[in-house]
Design a protein around this motif. Structure first.
Motif, PDB file in Angstrom:
ATOM      1  N   LEU A   1      53.575  55.382  53.385  1.00  0.00           N
ATOM      2  CA  LEU A   1      53.796  53.656  52.694  1.00  0.00           C
ATOM      3  C   LEU A   1      55.167  53.472  53.014  1.00  0.00           C
ATOM      4  CD1 LEU A   1      51.770  51.843  51.623  1.00  0.00           C
ATOM      5  CD2 LEU A   1      51.932  52.308  49.631  1.00  0.00           C
ATOM      6  N   LEU A   2      55.786  54.419  51.752  1.00  0.00           N
ATOM      7  CA  LEU A   2      56.545  54.549  51.043  1.00  0.00           C
ATOM      8  C   LEU A   2      58.277  54.674  52.532  1.00  0.00           C
ATOM      9  CD1 LEU A   2      57.150  56.493  48.004  1.00  0.00           C
ATOM     10  CD2 LEU A   2      56.907  54.080  48.204  1.00  0.00           C
ATOM     11  N   ASN A   3      57.935  55.131  53.240  1.00  0.00           N
ATOM     12  CA  ASN A   3      58.785  55.503  54.372  1.00  0.00           C
ATOM     13  C   ASN A   3      58.645  53.647  55.581  1.00  0.00           C
ATOM     14  OD1 ASN A   3      60.477  57.658  54.494  1.00  0.00           O
ATOM     15  ND2 ASN A   3      58.899  58.441  55.055  1.00  0.00           N
ATOM     16  N   ASN A   4      57.398  53.585  55.438  1.00  0.00           N
ATOM     17  CA  ASN A   4      57.182  52.507  56.186  1.00  0.00           C
ATOM     18  C   ASN A   4      57.927  51.096  55.165  1.00  0.00           C
ATOM     19  OD1 ASN A   4      56.404  53.377  58.699  1.00  0.00           O
ATOM     20  ND2 ASN A   4      54.614  53.701  57.787  1.00  0.00           N
ATOM     21  N   MET A   5      58.194  51.307  54.173  1.00  0.00           N
ATOM     22  CA  MET A   5      58.251  49.839  53.387  1.00  0.00           C
ATOM     23  C   MET A   5      60.103  48.943  54.336  1.00  0.00           C
ATOM     24  SD  MET A   5      57.752  50.698  49.348  1.00  0.00           S
ATOM     25  CE  MET A   5      58.350  49.030  48.881  1.00  0.00           C
ATOM     26  N   GLU A   6      59.895  47.942  53.932  1.00  0.00           N
ATOM     27  CA  GLU A   6      60.611  47.394  54.463  1.00  0.00           C
ATOM     28  C   GLU A   6      61.809  46.727  53.563  1.00  0.00           C
ATOM     29  OE1 GLU A   6      60.544  44.466  58.120  1.00  0.00           O
ATOM     30  OE2 GLU A   6      58.727  46.196  58.808  1.00  0.00           O
ATOM     31  N   VAL A   7      62.870  46.934  53.547  1.00  0.00           N
ATOM     32  CA  VAL A   7      64.025  46.403  52.798  1.00  0.00           C
ATOM     33  C   VAL A   7      64.583  45.766  53.149  1.00  0.00           C
ATOM     34  CG1 VAL A   7      65.427  46.131  50.824  1.00  0.00           C
ATOM     35  CG2 VAL A   7      63.623  48.843  50.986  1.00  0.00           C
ATOM     36  N   PRO A   8      64.388  44.482  53.218  1.00  0.00           N
ATOM     37  CA  PRO A   8      65.606  43.091  53.169  1.00  0.00           C
ATOM     38  C   PRO A   8      67.186  42.768  53.426  1.00  0.00           C
ATOM     39  CG  PRO A   8      63.686  42.125  52.060  1.00  0.00           C
ATOM     40  CD  PRO A   8      63.449  43.809  51.306  1.00  0.00           C
ATOM     41  N   GLU A   9      67.533  43.053  54.464  1.00  0.00           N
ATOM     42  CA  GLU A   9      69.113  42.916  54.353  1.00  0.00           C
ATOM     43  C   GLU A   9      69.340  44.846  54.665  1.00  0.00           C
ATOM     44  OE1 GLU A   9      70.539  40.670  51.012  1.00  0.00           O
ATOM     45  OE2 GLU A   9      68.989  38.546  51.160  1.00  0.00           O
ATOM     46  N   ALA A  10      68.558  45.230  54.662  1.00  0.00           N
ATOM     47  CA  ALA A  10      69.071  46.652  54.717  1.00  0.00           C
ATOM     48  C   ALA A  10      68.649  47.216  56.071  1.00  0.00           C
ATOM     49  CB  ALA A  10      68.152  47.869  54.084  1.00  0.00           C
ATOM     50  N   SER A  11      70.211  47.034  56.755  1.00  0.00           N
ATOM     51  CA  SER A  11      70.142  47.849  58.754  1.00  0.00           C
ATOM     52  C   SER A  11      71.302  48.749  58.811  1.00  0.00           C
ATOM     53  CB  SER A  11      69.137  46.216  59.568  1.00  0.00           C
ATOM     54  OG  SER A  11      71.433  45.742  59.313  1.00  0.00           O
ATOM     55  N   ASN A  12      70.520  49.107  59.679  1.00  0.00           N
ATOM     56  CA  ASN A  12      71.363  50.253  60.037  1.00  0.00           C
ATOM     57  C   ASN A  12      71.356  51.465  58.837  1.00  0.00           C
ATOM     58  OD1 ASN A  12      71.580  48.823  62.569  1.00  0.00           O
ATOM     59  ND2 ASN A  12      73.666  47.349  61.738  1.00  0.00           N
ATOM     60  N   ILE A  13      70.091  51.465  58.971  1.00  0.00           N
ATOM     61  CA  ILE A  13      70.306  52.617  58.095  1.00  0.00           C
ATOM     62  C   ILE A  13      70.493  54.727  58.548  1.00  0.00           C
ATOM     63  CG2 ILE A  13      69.215  53.921  56.242  1.00  0.00           C
ATOM     64  CD1 ILE A  13      67.427  51.912  55.824  1.00  0.00           C
ATOM     65  N   THR A  14      71.704  54.878  58.254  1.00  0.00           N
ATOM     66  CA  THR A  14      71.900  55.828  58.494  1.00  0.00           C
ATOM     67  C   THR A  14      72.868  57.378  57.327  1.00  0.00           C
ATOM     68  OG1 THR A  14      74.515  56.046  58.364  1.00  0.00           O
ATOM     69  CG2 THR A  14      73.232  55.745  60.748  1.00  0.00           C
ATOM     70  N   PRO A  15      72.132  58.495  57.251  1.00  0.00           N
ATOM     71  CA  PRO A  15      72.196  59.852  56.103  1.00  0.00           C
ATOM     72  C   PRO A  15      73.225  59.188  55.227  1.00  0.00           C
ATOM     73  CG  PRO A  15      71.089  61.010  58.028  1.00  0.00           C
ATOM     74  CD  PRO A  15      71.649  59.599  59.132  1.00  0.00           C
ATOM     75  N   ASN A  16      74.439  59.266  55.819  1.00  0.00           N
ATOM     76  CA  ASN A  16      76.001  58.764  55.577  1.00  0.00           C
ATOM     77  C   ASN A  16      75.635  56.924  54.679  1.00  0.00           C
ATOM     78  OD1 ASN A  16      77.616  60.786  56.870  1.00  0.00           O
ATOM     79  ND2 ASN A  16      78.310  59.095  58.368  1.00  0.00           N
ATOM     80  N   THR A  17      75.096  56.192  55.066  1.00  0.00           N
ATOM     81  CA  THR A  17      74.757  54.777  54.812  1.00  0.00           C
ATOM     82  C   THR A  17      74.162  54.542  53.127  1.00  0.00           C
ATOM     83  OG1 THR A  17      73.398  54.363  56.100  1.00  0.00           O
ATOM     84  CG2 THR A  17      75.230  53.633  56.571  1.00  0.00           C
ATOM     85  N   ILE A  18      73.163  56.060  53.473  1.00  0.00           N
ATOM     86  CA  ILE A  18      72.191  55.967  52.250  1.00  0.00           C
ATOM     87  C   ILE A  18      73.615  57.412  51.270  1.00  0.00           C
ATOM     88  CG2 ILE A  18      70.840  58.021  50.959  1.00  0.00           C
ATOM     89  CD1 ILE A  18      68.943  56.972  53.873  1.00  0.00           C
ATOM     90  N   LYS A  19      73.876  57.644  51.217  1.00  0.00           N
ATOM     91  CA  LYS A  19      75.175  58.505  50.584  1.00  0.00           C
ATOM     92  C   LYS A  19      76.003  57.634  50.057  1.00  0.00           C
ATOM     93  CE  LYS A  19      78.688  62.626  49.980  1.00  0.00           C
ATOM     94  NZ  LYS A  19      78.870  61.704  48.456  1.00  0.00           N
ATOM     95  N   GLU A  20      76.436  56.602  50.825  1.00  0.00           N
ATOM     96  CA  GLU A  20      77.556  55.924  50.524  1.00  0.00           C
ATOM     97  C   GLU A  20      76.901  55.209  49.513  1.00  0.00           C
ATOM     98  OE1 GLU A  20      79.194  53.889  53.776  1.00  0.00           O
ATOM     99  OE2 GLU A  20      80.249  55.711  54.756  1.00  0.00           O
ATOM    100  N   ALA A  21      75.940  54.701  49.632  1.00  0.00           N
ATOM    101  CA  ALA A  21      74.773  53.646  48.322  1.00  0.00           C
ATOM    102  C   ALA A  21      74.521  54.644  46.929  1.00  0.00           C
ATOM    103  CB  ALA A  21      73.953  53.294  49.012  1.00  0.00           C
ATOM    104  N   HIS A  22      74.483  55.727  47.378  1.00  0.00           N
ATOM    105  CA  HIS A  22      73.728  56.430  46.114  1.00  0.00           C
ATOM    106  C   HIS A  22      75.612  56.851  45.704  1.00  0.00           C
ATOM    107  CE1 HIS A  22      74.213  60.246  44.083  1.00  0.00           C
ATOM    108  NE2 HIS A  22      72.713  60.500  43.931  1.00  0.00           N
ATOM    109  N   ASP A  23      76.567  56.826  45.869  1.00  0.00           N
ATOM    110  CA  ASP A  23      77.201  57.571  45.367  1.00  0.00           C
ATOM    111  C   ASP A  23      78.217  56.155  44.535  1.00  0.00           C
ATOM    112  OD1 ASP A  23      77.904  60.088  46.048  1.00  0.00           O
ATOM    113  OD2 ASP A  23      78.986  59.313  48.044  1.00  0.00           O
ATOM    114  N   GLU A  24      78.205  54.739  45.276  1.00  0.00           N
ATOM    115  CA  GLU A  24      77.826  53.509  44.270  1.00  0.00           C
ATOM    116  C   GLU A  24      76.895  53.637  43.546  1.00  0.00           C
ATOM    117  OE1 GLU A  24      77.377  50.367  47.751  1.00  0.00           O
ATOM    118  OE2 GLU A  24      79.305  50.929  48.561  1.00  0.00           O
TER     119      GLU A  24
END
Length: 146
Positions: free
Chosen positions: A53-76
């Motif tokens: 269920l969580l994997n399939n949740m859609e988050v508006p305005e969050a596209s092109n998600i990669t491990p790098n973008t998740i790491k960058e967002a985590h750091d922020e």
């Protein structure tokens, strides 16, 4: 509040707390007694369903998600220490398993101010913790059988 056809044991609330520890997002899930009292197979099935269920949740305005973008967002996100700690609850209604488990996901109001990518970081964190619990349950069952 429970209805007439529900009992307190039919409602499972996974309470999740988020905090920042040493510059890292820490996610803790508190599993209630009525979850821990279920058969291990049911626990793993429930966790698997939640993960899906969580994997399939859609988050508006969050596209092109990669491990790098998740790491960058985590750091922020970890720099936003004024938001922490906060929590959420995953409420599961087990009163009619044949029709499926009803899931309600409620967050602290603080999450509404998060950037969509920060929401992805939170979801990713929850998924990792739930997967770790499922793996632990499976390994425990394997040890008990062997």
């Amino acid at each position: 509040m429970t209805t007439n056809n529900q009992t307190l044991s039919d409602i499972v609330n996974l309470n999740i707390e988020y905090s920042i520890v040493d510059g890292t997002l820490k996610t803790e899930v508190n599993y209630p007694f009525n979850f821990l009292a279920l058969e291990e197979v049911m626990q793993v099935q429930m966790l698997g369903s939640l993960i899906e269920l969580l994997n399939n949740m859609e988050v508006p305005e969050a596209s092109n998600i990669t491990p790098n973008t998740i790491k960058e967002a985590h750091d922020e996100l970890v720099l936003e220490d004024m938001l922490f700690p906060f929590g959420s609850v995953i409420r599961m209604d087990l009163s009619d398993k044949e029709k499926g488990i009803k899931v309600d996901f409620k967050h602290d109001d603080k999450i509404a101010s998060l950037h969509p990518m920060h929401t992805i970081v939170i979801l990713d964190s929850i998924i990792k913790v739930l997967k770790a619990m499922a793996v632990m349950i499976v390994k425990k069952c394997e040890r008990n059988m062997g």
